[in-house]
Design an enzyme around this catalytic site. Structure first.
Site, short mmCIF file in Angstrom:
data_model
loop_
_atom_site.label_atom_id
_atom_site.label_comp_id
_atom_site.label_asym_id
_atom_site.label_seq_id
_atom_site.Cartn_x
_atom_site.Cartn_y
_atom_site.Cartn_z
N VAL A 1 13.95 24.25 19.84
CA VAL A 1 12.77 23.72 19.17
C VAL A 1 12.37 22.44 19.87
CG1 VAL A 1 13.18 24.76 16.91
CG2 VAL A 1 14.26 22.58 17.46
N SER A 2 11.12 22.02 19.68
CA SER A 2 10.58 20.93 20.47
C SER A 2 10.97 19.55 19.97
CB SER A 2 9.04 21.04 20.53
OG SER A 2 8.66 22.26 21.13
N THR A 3 11.21 19.40 18.67
CA THR A 3 11.54 18.08 18.13
C THR A 3 12.76 18.17 17.23
OG1 THR A 3 10.21 18.26 16.11
CG2 THR A 3 9.07 17.55 18.11
#
Length: 207
Positions: free
Chosen positions: A15-17
């Site tokens: 996931v990106s964050t």
């Protein structure tokens, strides 16, 4: 798709964050029979140490599973590099939600199509870059090098002072520039840009 007992399944989730969760991806991977799942929380443009480690540990016959290809690749170029790493290890890769599965002929065909698309993209970018350079040359724009120390009118005045017998140093002191700046004005003109960039010559042969 059923896997043989000797096939080792390895999953990757990202996931990106840090505020996001990989739970949905992990659930889907476990449902597909994956027990060894690597995960990380970072943007696709950042370092992905878990992915790098996973790729280095792949063995012949392994199958790398991801929920979607954008979880593992940041661009088409990046995807092709990852696919090549998987291939070099003798492993395969499969997306759970997309028709990419290099364990079969259709998936291998898709990889070939992606490679052709990437090559086409590189060709288009190259042609656009060349077109931009040619347009700049025809407008009289010279690329590269430092910004001239003298404006065009100052350069003309400096050359006139030289014709009147002023030394290079005297002219340089008048304009507050180095003597080498005036020396360059006295030198023969440099070759035109495309003469210093042979790759452009065929495109400018009619100029």
């Amino acid at each position: 798709m059923a896997e043989s007992n000797c096939t080792r399944l390895v999953g990757y989730a990202r996931v990106s964050t840090k505020d996001q969760e990989t739970r949905m991806q992990i659930d889907a991977l476990r449902a597909a029979g994956v027990q060894d799942i690597r995960q990380e929380k970072c943007s696709s443009v950042g370092a992905r140490p878990e992915l790098r480690k996973l790729l280095s540990e792949l063995r012949h016959g392994d199958v790398l599973l991801v929920y979607k290809m954008d979880r593992i690749a940041r661009s088409l170029k990046d995807l092709l590099q990852i696919l090549e790493s998987v291939k070099q290890a003798g492993a395969s890769i499969r997306s759970l939600t997309e028709p990419l599965d290099t364990t079969g002929p259709i998936g291998l065909f898709i990889v070939q199509v992606l490679g052709a698309v990437a090559q086409l993209e590189r060709g288009i970018i190259r042609e656009r870059a060349i077109a931009g350079q040619i347009a700049a040359i025809k407008r009289g724009i010279v690329w590269g090098g430092r910004k001239p120390s003298l404006a065009p009118d100052q350069a003309s005045m400096a050359l006139e002072m030289r014709r009147q017998g002023k030394t290079q140093q005297e002219v340089a002191d008048h304009f507050g520039v180095s003597r080498s700046t005036i020396s360059r004005l006295d030198s023969p003109p440099k070759p035109r840009l495309y003469e210093r960039r042979p790759v452009l010559a065929p495109y400018l042969s009619s100029k």
